[in-house]
Design a protein around this motif. Structure first.
Motif, PDB file in Angstrom:
ATOM      1  N   TYR A   1       0.816  -1.222   0.000  1.00 46.82           N
ATOM      2  CA  TYR A   1       0.000   0.000   0.000  1.00 46.82           C
ATOM      3  C   TYR A   1       0.846   1.267   0.000  1.00 46.82           C
ATOM      4  O   TYR A   1       0.465   2.266  -0.609  1.00 46.82           O
ATOM      5  CB  TYR A   1      -0.991  -0.013   1.165  1.00 46.82           C
ATOM      6  CG  TYR A   1      -2.107  -0.990   0.909  1.00 46.82           C
ATOM      7  CD1 TYR A   1      -3.086  -0.713  -0.037  1.00 46.82           C
ATOM      8  CD2 TYR A   1      -2.155  -2.216   1.557  1.00 46.82           C
ATOM      9  CE1 TYR A   1      -4.093  -1.623  -0.323  1.00 46.82           C
ATOM     10  CE2 TYR A   1      -3.161  -3.129   1.289  1.00 46.82           C
ATOM     11  CZ  TYR A   1      -4.127  -2.832   0.337  1.00 46.82           C
ATOM     12  OH  TYR A   1      -5.121  -3.729   0.049  1.00 46.82           O
ATOM     13  N   ILE A   2       2.004   1.222   0.664  1.00 44.66           N
ATOM     14  CA  ILE A   2       2.884   2.394   0.628  1.00 44.66           C
ATOM     15  C   ILE A   2       3.365   2.625  -0.799  1.00 44.66           C
ATOM     16  O   ILE A   2       3.399   3.764  -1.284  1.00 44.66           O
ATOM     17  CB  ILE A   2       4.069   2.225   1.612  1.00 44.66           C
ATOM     18  CG1 ILE A   2       3.560   2.328   3.050  1.00 44.66           C
ATOM     19  CG2 ILE A   2       5.150   3.261   1.349  1.00 44.66           C
ATOM     20  CD1 ILE A   2       4.597   2.045   4.112  1.00 44.66           C
ATOM     21  N   THR A   3       3.692   1.550  -1.502  1.00 44.73           N
ATOM     22  CA  THR A   3       4.088   1.667  -2.904  1.00 44.73           C
ATOM     23  C   THR A   3       2.934   2.215  -3.739  1.00 44.73           C
ATOM     24  O   THR A   3       3.123   3.102  -4.588  1.00 44.73           O
ATOM     25  CB  THR A   3       4.542   0.295  -3.450  1.00 44.73           C
ATOM     26  OG1 THR A   3       5.633  -0.176  -2.670  1.00 44.73           O
ATOM     27  CG2 THR A   3       4.940   0.379  -4.908  1.00 44.73           C
ATOM     28  N   GLN A   4       1.745   1.722  -3.488  1.00 46.29           N
ATOM     29  CA  GLN A   4       0.569   2.170  -4.235  1.00 46.29           C
ATOM     30  C   GLN A   4       0.305   3.654  -4.005  1.00 46.29           C
ATOM     31  O   GLN A   4      -0.002   4.388  -4.948  1.00 46.29           O
ATOM     32  CB  GLN A   4      -0.656   1.345  -3.805  1.00 46.29           C
ATOM     33  CG  GLN A   4      -1.849   1.523  -4.686  1.00 46.29           C
ATOM     34  CD  GLN A   4      -2.974   0.558  -4.319  1.00 46.29           C
ATOM     35  OE1 GLN A   4      -2.823  -0.327  -3.481  1.00 46.29           O
ATOM     36  NE2 GLN A   4      -4.109   0.740  -4.958  1.00 46.29           N
ATOM     37  N   VAL A   5       0.450   4.117  -2.763  1.00 47.04           N
ATOM     38  CA  VAL A   5       0.232   5.537  -2.453  1.00 47.04           C
ATOM     39  C   VAL A   5       1.285   6.388  -3.152  1.00 47.04           C
ATOM     40  O   VAL A   5       0.974   7.422  -3.748  1.00 47.04           O
ATOM     41  CB  VAL A   5       0.276   5.788  -0.924  1.00 47.04           C
ATOM     42  CG1 VAL A   5       0.354   7.260  -0.605  1.00 47.04           C
ATOM     43  CG2 VAL A   5      -0.921   5.177  -0.238  1.00 47.04           C
ATOM     44  N   SER A   6       2.537   5.952  -3.096  1.00 48.12           N
ATOM     45  CA  SER A   6       3.611   6.754  -3.686  1.00 48.12           C
ATOM     46  C   SER A   6       3.505   6.849  -5.206  1.00 48.12           C
ATOM     47  O   SER A   6       3.981   7.801  -5.812  1.00 48.12           O
ATOM     48  CB  SER A   6       4.980   6.199  -3.284  1.00 48.12           C
ATOM     49  OG  SER A   6       5.180   4.934  -3.850  1.00 48.12           O
ATOM     50  N   GLN A   7       2.855   5.856  -5.838  1.00 47.94           N
ATOM     51  CA  GLN A   7       2.691   5.879  -7.285  1.00 47.94           C
ATOM     52  C   GLN A   7       1.332   6.442  -7.708  1.00 47.94           C
ATOM     53  O   GLN A   7       1.004   6.425  -8.892  1.00 47.94           O
ATOM     54  CB  GLN A   7       2.854   4.457  -7.837  1.00 47.94           C
ATOM     55  CG  GLN A   7       4.236   3.901  -7.639  1.00 47.94           C
ATOM     56  CD  GLN A   7       4.346   2.441  -8.061  1.00 47.94           C
ATOM     57  OE1 GLN A   7       3.361   1.775  -8.359  1.00 47.94           O
ATOM     58  NE2 GLN A   7       5.568   1.933  -8.084  1.00 47.94           N
ATOM     59  N   ASN A   8       0.550   6.925  -6.745  1.00 42.35           N
ATOM     60  CA  ASN A   8      -0.799   7.457  -6.997  1.00 42.35           C
ATOM     61  C   ASN A   8      -1.650   6.475  -7.802  1.00 42.35           C
ATOM     62  O   ASN A   8      -2.393   6.867  -8.705  1.00 42.35           O
ATOM     63  CB  ASN A   8      -0.742   8.806  -7.709  1.00 42.35           C
ATOM     64  CG  ASN A   8      -0.310   9.915  -6.776  1.00 42.35           C
ATOM     65  OD1 ASN A   8      -0.675   9.910  -5.604  1.00 42.35           O
ATOM     66  ND2 ASN A   8       0.465  10.855  -7.288  1.00 42.35           N
ATOM     67  N   SER A   9      -1.539   5.194  -7.483  1.00 40.19           N
ATOM     68  CA  SER A   9      -2.338   4.157  -8.149  1.00 40.19           C
ATOM     69  C   SER A   9      -3.770   4.216  -7.637  1.00 40.19           C
ATOM     70  O   SER A   9      -4.019   4.657  -6.510  1.00 40.19           O
ATOM     71  CB  SER A   9      -1.760   2.774  -7.861  1.00 40.19           C
ATOM     72  OG  SER A   9      -0.439   2.686  -8.344  1.00 40.19           O
ATOM     73  N   PRO A  10      -4.722   3.760  -8.447  1.00 39.94           N
ATOM     74  CA  PRO A  10      -6.112   3.775  -7.992  1.00 39.94           C
ATOM     75  C   PRO A  10      -6.318   2.790  -6.826  1.00 39.94           C
ATOM     76  O   PRO A  10      -5.628   1.788  -6.703  1.00 39.94           O
ATOM     77  CB  PRO A  10      -6.905   3.329  -9.224  1.00 39.94           C
ATOM     78  CG  PRO A  10      -5.919   2.731 -10.154  1.00 39.94           C
ATOM     79  CD  PRO A  10      -4.575   3.253  -9.798  1.00 39.94           C
ATOM     80  N   TRP A  11      -7.289   3.124  -5.974  1.00 33.80           N
ATOM     81  CA  TRP A  11      -7.546   2.348  -4.760  1.00 33.80           C
ATOM     82  C   TRP A  11      -8.605   1.285  -4.993  1.00 33.80           C
ATOM     83  O   TRP A  11      -9.560   1.512  -5.700  1.00 33.80           O
ATOM     84  CB  TRP A  11      -8.064   3.269  -3.648  1.00 33.80           C
ATOM     85  CG  TRP A  11      -7.090   4.326  -3.276  1.00 33.80           C
ATOM     86  CD1 TRP A  11      -7.151   5.643  -3.619  1.00 33.80           C
ATOM     87  CD2 TRP A  11      -5.915   4.161  -2.513  1.00 33.80           C
ATOM     88  NE1 TRP A  11      -6.079   6.313  -3.114  1.00 33.80           N
ATOM     89  CE2 TRP A  11      -5.289   5.416  -2.411  1.00 33.80           C
ATOM     90  CE3 TRP A  11      -5.300   3.078  -1.896  1.00 33.80           C
ATOM     91  CZ2 TRP A  11      -4.112   5.631  -1.731  1.00 33.80           C
ATOM     92  CZ3 TRP A  11      -4.127   3.287  -1.209  1.00 33.80           C
ATOM     93  CH2 TRP A  11      -3.547   4.551  -1.132  1.00 33.80           C
ATOM     94  N   ASP A  12      -8.411   0.162  -4.363  1.00 34.21           N
ATOM     95  CA  ASP A  12      -9.451  -0.858  -4.253  1.00 34.21           C
ATOM     96  C   ASP A  12      -9.796  -0.907  -2.772  1.00 34.21           C
ATOM     97  O   ASP A  12      -9.140  -1.586  -1.979  1.00 34.21           O
ATOM     98  CB  ASP A  12      -8.939  -2.213  -4.748  1.00 34.21           C
ATOM     99  CG  ASP A  12      -9.977  -3.323  -4.630  1.00 34.21           C
ATOM    100  OD1 ASP A  12     -11.087  -3.063  -4.107  1.00 34.21           O
ATOM    101  OD2 ASP A  12      -9.672  -4.453  -5.044  1.00 34.21           O
ATOM    102  N   LEU A  13     -10.821  -0.138  -2.401  1.00 35.25           N
ATOM    103  CA  LEU A  13     -11.173   0.030  -0.995  1.00 35.25           C
ATOM    104  C   LEU A  13     -11.530  -1.305  -0.335  1.00 35.25           C
ATOM    105  O   LEU A  13     -11.178  -1.539   0.829  1.00 35.25           O
ATOM    106  CB  LEU A  13     -12.324   1.038  -0.852  1.00 35.25           C
ATOM    107  CG  LEU A  13     -12.595   1.558   0.554  1.00 35.25           C
ATOM    108  CD1 LEU A  13     -11.352   2.180   1.166  1.00 35.25           C
ATOM    109  CD2 LEU A  13     -13.734   2.558   0.534  1.00 35.25           C
TER     110      LEU A  13
END
Length: 193
Positions: A67-79
């Motif tokens: 998730y830290i990687t996902q946040v840093s890459q501004n990837s879309p979220w799967d809530l």
């Protein structure tokens, strides 16, 4: 006149060599049983604690780092996935609190629990970011820095226990610790990182 026989003269009686040998065998059996019951049990408890600690650490790190990687890459979220992983992280924390640490590892366990709580805090913060469609923030950096400080404290406490208990360890280039816990049979000793 003194009688010469096969026994050894003692307090009011004669002890046979067989009796002395029986005593020595019983004494060595008691010593062996005490060793098995205390030392082997202690080493097994240490090994079980360290293996479980390592398992919980790897699982929670894997979840959080994704998730830290996902946040840093501004990837879309799967809530939905995020909430499922947050629940898994919470279960890891609950199981960590139930983990019975050997007495020498109590201070390490406190530091370990602090790290697990910080990981859960970060994933909860990321969930808030996902719900509000927010991007990477400086506050997230602050939480990650606090986690890194807590992880270093946990590592230092683990090293202190290893040194106090005479457990061989090596700090690997990536910062992980490889250690060796002797079990009852030295051939079965465990090396973990």
């Amino acid at each position: 006149m003194q009688k010469i026989g096969r026994g050894i003269r003692g307090h009011g009686g004669t002890y046979s060599i067989a009796g002395i040998l029986l005593f020595l065998v019983m004494f060595s059996t008691i010593t062996n049983k005490l060793y098995n019951d205390y030392i082997v049990y202690k080493h097994d408890r240490v090994l079980n604690y360290l293996q479980t600690h390592e398992d919980y650490t790897e699982k929670s790190d894997y979840i959080l780092n994704g998730y830290i990687t996902q946040v840093s890459q501004n990837s879309p979220w799967d809530l939905g996935s995020l909430q499922k992983d947050k629940a898994a992280m919470n279960m890891l924390l609950i199981e960590s609190k139930k983990l019975k640490a050997p007495s020498a590892f109590k201070s390490h366990q406190q530091a370990f629990l602090e790290v697990m709580e910080k990981r859960l805090l970060i994933i909860t913060y990321i969930e808030v970011l996902a719900k509000t469609n927010s991007g990477y923030t400086e506050e997230l950096d602050q939480h990650i820095n606090e986690l890194n400080v807590s992880r270093k404290l946990e590592q230092n406490r683990l090293i202190n226990v290893f040194e106090a208990d005479g457990i061989d360890y090596t700090i690997l280039p990536d910062g992980k610790i490889m250690y060796r816990v002797l079990t009852y049979y030295p051939k079965n000793s465990k090396e973990l990182s």
